[in-house]
Design a protein around this motif. Structure first.
Motif, PDB file in Angstrom:
ATOM      1  N   PHE A 233       0.898  -1.189  -0.069  1.00  0.00           N
ATOM      2  CA  PHE A 233      -0.122   0.032  -0.064  1.00  0.00           C
ATOM      3  C   PHE A 233       0.898   1.232  -0.141  1.00  0.00           C
ATOM      4  O   PHE A 233       0.587   2.280  -0.715  1.00  0.00           O
ATOM      5  CB  PHE A 233      -0.979   0.053   1.320  1.00  0.00           C
ATOM      6  N   GLU A 234       1.679   1.189   0.756  1.00  0.00           N
ATOM      7  CA  GLU A 234       2.755   2.392   0.784  1.00  0.00           C
ATOM      8  C   GLU A 234       3.506   2.558  -0.464  1.00  0.00           C
ATOM      9  O   GLU A 234       3.717   3.632  -0.961  1.00  0.00           O
ATOM     10  CB  GLU A 234       3.803   2.163   1.847  1.00  0.00           C
ATOM     11  N   ARG A 235       3.873   1.512  -1.107  1.00  0.00           N
ATOM     12  CA  ARG A 235       4.493   1.870  -2.666  1.00  0.00           C
ATOM     13  C   ARG A 235       3.395   2.416  -3.438  1.00  0.00           C
ATOM     14  O   ARG A 235       3.729   3.073  -4.351  1.00  0.00           O
ATOM     15  CB  ARG A 235       4.847   0.326  -3.086  1.00  0.00           C
ATOM     16  N   GLU A 236       2.269   1.759  -3.465  1.00  0.00           N
ATOM     17  CA  GLU A 236       1.277   2.522  -4.384  1.00  0.00           C
ATOM     18  C   GLU A 236       0.975   3.887  -4.054  1.00  0.00           C
ATOM     19  O   GLU A 236       0.771   4.731  -4.861  1.00  0.00           O
ATOM     20  CB  GLU A 236      -0.099   1.715  -4.228  1.00  0.00           C
ATOM     21  N   ALA A 237       0.865   4.202  -2.578  1.00  0.00           N
ATOM     22  CA  ALA A 237       0.524   5.785  -2.444  1.00  0.00           C
ATOM     23  C   ALA A 237       1.753   6.441  -2.888  1.00  0.00           C
ATOM     24  O   ALA A 237       1.489   7.635  -3.448  1.00  0.00           O
ATOM     25  CB  ALA A 237       0.288   5.621  -0.718  1.00  0.00           C
ATOM     26  N   ASP A 238       3.229   6.060  -2.608  1.00  0.00           N
ATOM     27  CA  ASP A 238       4.294   6.742  -3.086  1.00  0.00           C
ATOM     28  C   ASP A 238       4.123   7.229  -4.475  1.00  0.00           C
ATOM     29  O   ASP A 238       4.154   8.357  -4.968  1.00  0.00           O
ATOM     30  CB  ASP A 238       5.527   6.022  -3.028  1.00  0.00           C
ATOM     31  N   ASP A 266      14.152   9.457  12.197  1.00  0.00           N
ATOM     32  CA  ASP A 266      13.385   8.227  12.902  1.00  0.00           C
ATOM     33  C   ASP A 266      14.588   6.955  13.088  1.00  0.00           C
ATOM     34  O   ASP A 266      14.330   6.063  13.116  1.00  0.00           O
ATOM     35  CB  ASP A 266      12.529   7.530  11.856  1.00  0.00           C
ATOM     36  N   ASN A 267      15.695   7.697  13.206  1.00  0.00           N
ATOM     37  CA  ASN A 267      17.202   6.771  13.520  1.00  0.00           C
ATOM     38  C   ASN A 267      17.107   5.770  12.511  1.00  0.00           C
ATOM     39  O   ASN A 267      17.766   4.615  12.777  1.00  0.00           O
ATOM     40  CB  ASN A 267      16.893   6.147  14.809  1.00  0.00           C
ATOM     41  N   GLY A 268      16.986   6.066  11.243  1.00  0.00           N
ATOM     42  CA  GLY A 268      17.141   5.132  10.277  1.00  0.00           C
ATOM     43  C   GLY A 268      16.392   3.766   9.848  1.00  0.00           C
ATOM     44  O   GLY A 268      16.553   2.955   9.517  1.00  0.00           O
ATOM     45  N   GLY A 269      15.074   3.920  10.746  1.00  0.00           N
ATOM     46  CA  GLY A 269      14.035   2.804  10.836  1.00  0.00           C
ATOM     47  C   GLY A 269      13.767   2.557   9.543  1.00  0.00           C
ATOM     48  O   GLY A 269      13.643   3.336   8.601  1.00  0.00           O
ATOM     49  N   GLY A 270      13.680   1.174   9.354  1.00  0.00           N
ATOM     50  CA  GLY A 270      13.252   0.603   7.899  1.00  0.00           C
ATOM     51  C   GLY A 270      14.174   0.397   6.961  1.00  0.00           C
ATOM     52  O   GLY A 270      13.768  -0.035   5.800  1.00  0.00           O
ATOM     53  N   ILE A 271      15.516   0.473   7.382  1.00  0.00           N
ATOM     54  CA  ILE A 271      16.831   0.413   6.395  1.00  0.00           C
ATOM     55  C   ILE A 271      16.969  -1.186   6.111  1.00  0.00           C
ATOM     56  O   ILE A 271      17.075  -1.572   4.849  1.00  0.00           O
ATOM     57  CB  ILE A 271      18.022   0.634   7.232  1.00  0.00           C
ATOM     58  N   GLU A 272      16.739  -2.130   7.150  1.00  0.00           N
ATOM     59  CA  GLU A 272      16.776  -3.436   6.934  1.00  0.00           C
ATOM     60  C   GLU A 272      15.337  -3.924   6.051  1.00  0.00           C
ATOM     61  O   GLU A 272      14.405  -3.558   6.469  1.00  0.00           O
ATOM     62  CB  GLU A 272      17.002  -4.202   8.077  1.00  0.00           C
ATOM     63  N   PRO A 283      15.798   2.047   1.340  1.00  0.00           N
ATOM     64  CA  PRO A 283      16.590   2.212  -0.446  1.00  0.00           C
ATOM     65  C   PRO A 283      15.654   1.863  -1.265  1.00  0.00           C
ATOM     66  O   PRO A 283      15.678   2.579  -2.367  1.00  0.00           O
ATOM     67  CB  PRO A 283      17.605   1.114   0.117  1.00  0.00           C
ATOM     68  N   ASP A 284      14.673   0.906  -1.259  1.00  0.00           N
ATOM     69  CA  ASP A 284      13.638   0.447  -2.182  1.00  0.00           C
ATOM     70  C   ASP A 284      12.959   1.551  -2.478  1.00  0.00           C
ATOM     71  O   ASP A 284      12.451   1.828  -3.581  1.00  0.00           O
ATOM     72  CB  ASP A 284      13.052  -0.878  -1.783  1.00  0.00           C
ATOM     73  N   SER A 288      12.468   3.531  -6.014  1.00  0.00           N
ATOM     74  CA  SER A 288      11.234   3.675  -6.739  1.00  0.00           C
ATOM     75  C   SER A 288      10.652   5.144  -7.046  1.00  0.00           C
ATOM     76  O   SER A 288       9.983   5.181  -7.886  1.00  0.00           O
ATOM     77  CB  SER A 288      10.204   2.911  -5.756  1.00  0.00           C
ATOM     78  N   MET A 289      10.790   5.938  -6.007  1.00  0.00           N
ATOM     79  CA  MET A 289      10.447   7.428  -6.056  1.00  0.00           C
ATOM     80  C   MET A 289      10.893   8.023  -7.274  1.00  0.00           C
ATOM     81  O   MET A 289      10.456   8.738  -7.990  1.00  0.00           O
ATOM     82  CB  MET A 289      10.458   8.013  -4.722  1.00  0.00           C
ATOM     83  N   GLU A 290      12.436   7.739  -7.503  1.00  0.00           N
ATOM     84  CA  GLU A 290      13.234   8.428  -8.482  1.00  0.00           C
ATOM     85  C   GLU A 290      12.894   7.827  -9.832  1.00  0.00           C
ATOM     86  O   GLU A 290      12.896   8.771 -10.741  1.00  0.00           O
ATOM     87  CB  GLU A 290      14.711   8.238  -7.998  1.00  0.00           C
ATOM     88  N   LYS A 291      12.547   6.679  -9.827  1.00  0.00           N
ATOM     89  CA  LYS A 291      12.065   5.992 -11.050  1.00  0.00           C
ATOM     90  C   LYS A 291      10.618   6.445 -11.485  1.00  0.00           C
ATOM     91  O   LYS A 291      10.388   6.962 -12.668  1.00  0.00           O
ATOM     92  CB  LYS A 291      11.980   4.275 -10.897  1.00  0.00           C
TER      93      LYS A 291
END
Length: 330
Positions: A233-238, A266-272, A283-284, A288-291
């Motif tokens: 859902f987050e990818r689609e909203a982006d 947020d102290n880098g949360g979500g990097i892994e 990173p993903d 995706s947003m730059e694409k």
């Protein structure tokens, strides 16, 4: 007041530019109104002193370029009559005004009289067709956060302070609006219901058949389905959100920047990459947003429609024709 006006103005642009890809729509004049009953009882005397506000409805905000702006209305104008009928005052004036306003707006225009100083000024108001989801600015919430609940978008003051320009603020609003436009809340509730229904079925089967199958594990699946579906859902909203702000004239070249900064905050949360993350790995997400930005620029250069490409079988707008829902934006 200025912060709220800015949030609502940017939102108005985005909501208007994307009405054709929203599943619900409404009508707006770009005029926000209030009286002293907007405030809690203990603050009303302060409001009267600071804003010169009392029982009579008056204009709080005017959205630039909106029908109210074009008609020449101004902040502070007091509402006198609507189609030659006096406008109510007092505690329920806001509710009564919009109840009558929506009935009268079956036609393309309405006649409004406002008091400015000692003069009564008649204006003819038209309306814009906009996405039918509300937009709210929470000036008391300092957390760097924004949200969508399927009916409206809420922007925290913390996020407002965090963004560096209109394009970043537009990106946040567009992302949350995309959640609503893509019906993510509705889909998420259904996804969460699947394991619950399965657990109930097992429990019923145990009662009817005398079996002893443990349904606890099935109920536990709910917390995983909530999270498994959330990154998609987050990818689609982006993706859809970037198209929404591009269609409203905002710059998408730095769209990923605000998310990078908020991630660092947020102290880098979500990097892994982790199945239990509620958002895609950072990173993903940034790649995706730059694409998506490059895809938008390609369409602009070649004069192609600025419409997001959707998965097979999924089209925008999601509902044809859209249904009307009353939101918080007027």
């Amino acid at each position: 007041m200025e912060e709220e006006r800015r949030v609502l103005s940017i939102g108005y642009n985005i909501y208007k530019a994307n009405v054709d890809i929203c599943p619900v729509f409404g009508y707006a004049t770009g005029m926000y109104i209030w009286n002293k009953y907007y405030f809690e009882r203990e603050n009303r005397s302060i409001a009267k002193r600071v804003f010169n506000i009392g029982e009579t409805l008056q204009i709080k905000h005017i959205m630039p370029g909106s029908p109210a702006d074009v008609a020449g209305l101004q902040v502070g104008d007091r509402l006198v009559s609507l189609n030659d009928k006096d406008i109510n005052k007092g505690r329920y004036a806001y509710r009564d005004f919009y109840r009558n306003f929506n009935k009268l707006f079956k036609d393309q225009t309405v006649n409004l009289v406002v008091q400015r100083g000692t003069q009564n000024i008649p204006v003819t108001l038209s309306r814009d067709k906009i996405c039918g989801f509300g937009l709210v600015y929470d000036e008391t919430a300092m957390e760097i956060n924004a949200s969508a609940n399927g009916h409206r978008v809420k922007i925290n003051r913390g996020y407002y302070k965090f963004t560096e320009n209109d394009d970043e603020l537009a990106e946040v609003i567009g992302h949350e609006l995309a959640h609503n436009a893509m019906l993510h809340i509705n889909k998420g509730q259904w996804n969460s219901a699947i394991p619950i229904l399965a657990g109930i079925a097992i429990d019923m089967g145990n009662v009817v058949n005398g079996t002893n199958i443990d349904s606890d594990d099935v109920y536990d699946i709910k917390k995983y389905t909530d999270l498994i579906y959330s990154p998609s859902f987050e990818r689609e909203a982006d993706y859809v959100g970037m198209y929404m702000i591009a269609r409203a004239g905002y710059d998408t070249s730095k769209a990923a920047h605000v998310w990078r900064r908020s991630s660092a905050e947020d102290n880098g949360g979500g990097i892994e990459v982790d199945i239990l993350n509620s958002h895609p790995s950072n990173p993903d997400r940034f790649v995706s947003m730059e694409k998506t930005h490059k895809e938008i620029m390609h369409k602009k250069r070649h004069g192609l429609p600025l419409l997001p490409k959707m998965e097979q079988g999924k089209t925008l707008p999601l509902v044809n024709p859209p249904a009307i829902r009353k939101g918080d934006m007027h």
